[in-house]
Write an enzyme that holds these catalytic residues in place. Structure first.
Site, PDB file in Angstrom:
ATOM      1  N   GLU A 202      -2.769  53.391   8.529  1.00 56.21           N
ATOM      2  CA  GLU A 202      -4.135  53.721   8.358  1.00 56.21           C
ATOM      3  C   GLU A 202      -4.119  52.250   7.647  1.00 56.21           C
ATOM      4  O   GLU A 202      -5.229  51.778   7.947  1.00 56.21           O
ATOM      5  CB  GLU A 202      -3.978  54.305   7.384  1.00 56.21           C
ATOM      6  CG  GLU A 202      -3.369  56.119   6.812  1.00 56.21           C
ATOM      7  CD  GLU A 202      -2.005  56.042   7.025  1.00 56.21           C
ATOM      8  OE1 GLU A 202      -1.584  57.381   6.607  1.00 56.21           O
ATOM      9  OE2 GLU A 202      -0.826  55.549   7.924  1.00 56.21           O
TER      10      GLU A 202
ATOM     11  N   CYS B  76       1.040  57.820   2.349  1.00 52.65           N
ATOM     12  CA  CYS B  76       2.539  58.117   1.517  1.00 52.65           C
ATOM     13  C   CYS B  76       1.702  56.589   0.752  1.00 52.65           C
ATOM     14  O   CYS B  76       0.540  56.324   0.562  1.00 52.65           O
ATOM     15  CB  CYS B  76       3.536  56.984   2.977  1.00 52.65           C
ATOM     16  SG  CYS B  76       2.637  55.339   2.565  1.00 52.65           S
TER      17      CYS B  76
END
Length: 540
Positions: A402, A428
């Site tokens: 990401e 996360c």
């Protein structure tokens, strides 16, 4: 003036060389890392940049269309094959495109990117037609690579004798394309490379054991996941082979000769070419089989919208969500993380329909997990969370998929547009603030790790993320409702065991061990956008 001859790429298709050959063979050759400066040490099979971009272009050719195109109005249009295209510049993927109802993929790229195409590299799922080729040569691209099957201006359409008007147009287009290639500066040819030994087995193992299949396994404990995967893969192989592989060898030879690749018609190059094509198709079939649209799909984790979410746009169709997720899964096979590969793609939905076959969707960025750009790969720790010495663990050094997709995006994120992140693993706690701060409005992912704390990396903030719609891979809404009434609710309407111990590995990390050499060391994909020195997807 540089011209490209098919012979220049022939040695890439020769898995076993003659005794007189001085090459070292491709089996033990490992590419330079994408983001780091040294050769990757200890990695197993991984996709080369050329093969990654070829696979992405093939998959883009199959991008789900919102409306069926009516190609009966003009028989010349009926002869034009839909084509996928990947545009790469400075190691970053600028665009993922496919033909529209009126424009070819190359024309779409010129309209979308204009001067940015200068010095870029283009990967087509088919040899582009002369109309596209002359524009791309004119704009100054540095390389054009294509899948050597039936070209964009199809030679398979028309009468059996090949002498009708449509076939003649296709032949004339092929002749024009060859002359354009011979008199241009860009390198134009076939860039596919042989897959690393055992790579297909590696892809099958990681695909059948990925988190999407893991969710199905948990939701449907009585279902034979292995049988489901292999049935889906076989079906995909049949479909993709019909779409990309010309089954009749002699017909394929005729087409190669017509489009200027006579050298590939000779043996052993012809057999090696077809074998390499089969291998790539098998890889694509395996990855696509890992996200089967059966009872499962992407559904909102929080079905009841809050007041602030009431004006947010709806999600994309299941077919489009699956397609973009498989793009991310392909990217994941280019990682530098020795344990698990993660891929991410970001698409935005514009206010108006575009010229592309993707409709209003356009690429914002893509990436995979890797070490920082330009650094020395060997200098970083490689250990996971099971080693006692925390100083030797990798988590503080890896750039997440990401993060790379956001860092190396090819377009800005606009507040007024719907921006969607498709990622192969639950984001996360390190990435959640970035996703929210960047203005991403929707996430499509799994949540097997949601709520877990693994010490070095945790997933505690995902479930509490506000202002971003979460579409989770899970059972259909109707099936979820039935499950909720049948027994205790755990998560996403699942009944039965769902949570695991905090330190236990997710389903996708449990790969079967099968007499693997160092070639099988798990090396998926860099979190970066591209395969080379800048974390975007770039060509090696």
């Amino acid at each position: 003036m540089e011209t490209t001859n098919a012979v220049q790429s022939i040695q890439d298709f020769t898995p076993s060389c003659a005794a007189s050959c001085k090459c070292k063979g491709y089996q033990d050759v490992k590419e330079d890392s994408i983001q780091t400066e040294t050769k990757v040490q200890g990695h197993g099979p991984r996709l080369s940049k050329a093969n990654l971009f070829t696979l992405l272009s093939l998959w883009m050719e199959l991008f789900p269309r919102e409306e069926k195109e009516d190609r009966n109005e003009n028989e010349i249009v009926a002869q034009t094959r839909s084509t996928g295209l990947v545009v790469v510049r400075d190691q970053r993927v600028l665009g993922l495109h496919c033909s529209g109802s009126e424009l070819h993929a190359g024309q779409v790229a010129v309209i979308r990117h204009g001067p940015k195409l200068a010095a870029s590299e283009l990967y087509f799922s088919r040899k582009p037609c002369a109309t596209c080729l002359k524009m791309l040569i004119n704009v100054g691209v540095s390389r054009i690579s294509f899948w050597p099957g039936d070209p964009e201006f199809s030679l398979l359409v028309g009468g059996c004798n090949g002498m009708d008007s449509i076939s003649q147009e296709a032949v004339l287009d092929a002749i024009a394309s060859e002359k354009l290639k011979s008199n241009s500066r860009p390198h134009i040819g076939v860039a596919m490379q042989p897959l690393a030994l055992s790579f297909q087995q590696f892809v099958m193992e990681t695909s059948s054991g990925c988190e999407f299949m893991g969710r199905i396994s948990e939701d449907c404990p009585d279902l034979d996941i292995g049988d489901l995967f292999h049935r889906q893969m076989k079906q995909n192989m049949d479909t993709f082979s019909r779409e990309f592989l010309i089954l009749q060898e002699q017909r394929h030879r005729d087409i190669l000769a017509t489009i200027g690749l006579e050298n590939f018609c000779m043996e052993p190059y012809f057999s090696n070419l077809r074998q390499n094509m089969r291998e790539l198709v098998r890889v694509l079939a395996s990855v696509a089989a890992s996200v089967p649209l059966l009872q499962h799909g992407f559904y909102r984790k929080d079905p009841q919208p809050t007041a602030s979410e009431s004006v947010q746009p709806p999600g994309v169709s299941q077919e489009t969500a699956r397609h973009c997720t498989i793009q991310a899964r392909l990217l994941a096979y280019r990682t530098e993380d020795s344990k698990i590969g993660v891929g991410a793609v970001i698409w935005a939905e514009g206010k108006f329909g575009g010229c592309d076959g993707t409709g209003r969707l356009y690429l914002v960025g893509c990436g995979y997990n890797a070490y920082p750009v330009g650094s020395e790969y060997g200098e970083y720790p490689q250990m996971g969370n099971k080693q006692q010495d925390r100083k030797r663990r990798k988590y503080r050094y890896i750039i997440h998929a990401e993060q790379n997709a956001l860092s190396f995006r090819s377009a800005e994120i606009r507040e007024e547009e719907n921006t969607m992140l498709f990622v192969t693993k639950c984001p996360c706690d390190e990435c959640i603030p970035l996703i929210q701060g960047a203005g991403v409005k929707q996430i499509y992912t799994t949540d097997l790790d949601s709520g877990k704390d693994k010490g070095d990396i945790s997933y505690l903030r995902f479930s509490g993320l506000r202002g971003v719609l979460k579409f989770i891979w899970q059972k259909t809404s109707l099936t979820r409702c039935a499950s909720e009434h049948a027994g205790p609710h755990l998560a996403n309407g699942c009944v039965g065991k769902h949570r695991r111990q905090a330190e236990q590995e997710p389903y996708c990390n449990k790969r079967p061990r099968s007499a693997m050499t160092e070639d099988h060391t798990p090396c998926l994909l860099n979190n970066g956008l591209g395969p080379l020195a800048s974390s975007p997807v770039s060509p090696d």
